[in-house]
Design an enzyme around this catalytic site. Structure first.
Site, mmCIF file in Angstrom:
data_model
loop_
_atom_site.group_PDB
_atom_site.id
_atom_site.type_symbol
_atom_site.label_atom_id
_atom_site.label_comp_id
_atom_site.label_asym_id
_atom_site.label_seq_id
_atom_site.Cartn_x
_atom_site.Cartn_y
_atom_site.Cartn_z
ATOM 1 C CB SER B 13 38.573 27.403 41.185
ATOM 2 O OG SER B 13 38.718 28.763 41.548
ATOM 3 C CB THR B 14 43.973 29.364 40.500
ATOM 4 O OG1 THR B 14 43.186 30.093 39.565
ATOM 5 C CG2 THR B 14 44.756 28.287 39.769
#
EC number: 5.99.1.4
Lengths: 201, 201
Positions: B13-14
């Site tokens: 997840s960024t």
């Protein structure tokens, strides 16, 4: 140097309500002019294969949204009520007629007040903003002439709203509220301050 | 009065990267203890009918995410690079092995440093964190013993990660990063401050 912001909003959108009620003060504090741009999320959702708000399709996300909205409204001192899942006034409400009226009002100086009145009716009082009679009363209270409903339904005005929706697509807008500053897209009430800061940078 | 926060993160997840790099300072400034909880978004996405990240499925939203991430990373002074759409290191990367190792490390005192090293490898340097050799090196650098890969693959450890994923479902978590404070869910790096404020309220 741009000192203006485009505020793209959909009348059925919960988070657009938060922004509509606070953007003028936040923008004025920075000397930024707000260009209010009503549009419709329905065509955006349809293009993504959805037949309703993703908050209804994805239950966990939807439950969270209502809780987050309640907390955010408290933070901003705004009244807020959760809309029902079905029946009159269910979420998401149909903002088509409200958007058409707002377009006229924003040309005539009463559109911002009308927009806030509609959002208050919807999210503070739980009224159904698809009700043309309600919208007409709110528009007249905000300063519209008595022929506002007929003018909202004129083909030329319908076409203006369609053009807004097409412009939203071109800008890469996929949700509401969205902001455009110097060609940059910002999405979400929680990006309002970032967008305003960019307008004065 | 609770002065702790659960930080639920997914290695692919960024936005979890942003939080992982800044949560300790933000929490320490308020005297809040951070409980790091690795989990997997894959099963969450599968339950919603998606076979990849929604940022890949919904193109406009995905394009916005990369732009928003770049702006946020700049604000926080963090290096950041957009990952490729296909090929080695494509977004979203597989965080399964990293999560298994992090579980061990968080029990042994090196898990937080390891987690930050993995996120830096991924989003600052574009390396593929599905590479077990890379993970092993990062874990040893962070303080793990040389048997960390085998221990990560032990059934009991796999089961612990599964239990985390099930707990995430029960908590209503649908994305990452997420925070739990006093039973309340907060979602998104941009809710970190709200969650920390709630922990000391």
């Amino acid at each position: 140097m741009t000192r203006s912001i485009e505020f793209w909003f959909e009348f059925g959108s919960t988070y657009s309500y938060l922004t509509a009620m606070r953007i003028e003060d936040a923008a004025a504090a920075r000397g930024v002019a707000v260009h209010w741009r009503p549009f419709l999320l329905g065509p955006v959702f349809t293009a993504q294969g959805w037949d309703t708000s993703p908050f209804n399709i994805y239950k966990a996300k939807g439950e969270y949204m209502w809780r987050d909205m309640a907390r955010r409204a408290t933070r901003y001192g705004l009244p807020f009520r959760r809309l029902p899942e079905s029946g009159p006034g269910a979420f998401p409400q149909n903002g088509l007629m409200a958007a058409r009226m707002a377009l006229i009002g924003l040309n005539e100086g009463w559109g911002e007040d009308f927009t806030r009145k509609v959002y208050s009716a919807e999210f503070a009082h739980g009224k159904d903003i698809a009700d043309a009679g309600l919208l007409e009363r709110l528009a007249v209270m905000a300063g519209a002439g008595p022929d506002v409903l007929a003018r909202a339904q004129a083909q030329s005005n319908k076409d203006r709203l369609k053009a807004n929706v097409e412009e939203a697509f071109r800008l890469g807008i996929f949700g509401a509220p969205s902001f455009i500053v110097n060609g940059e897209l910002y999405w979400g009430d929680d990006r309002l301050e970032d967008a305003l800061d960019a307008a004065v940078a």
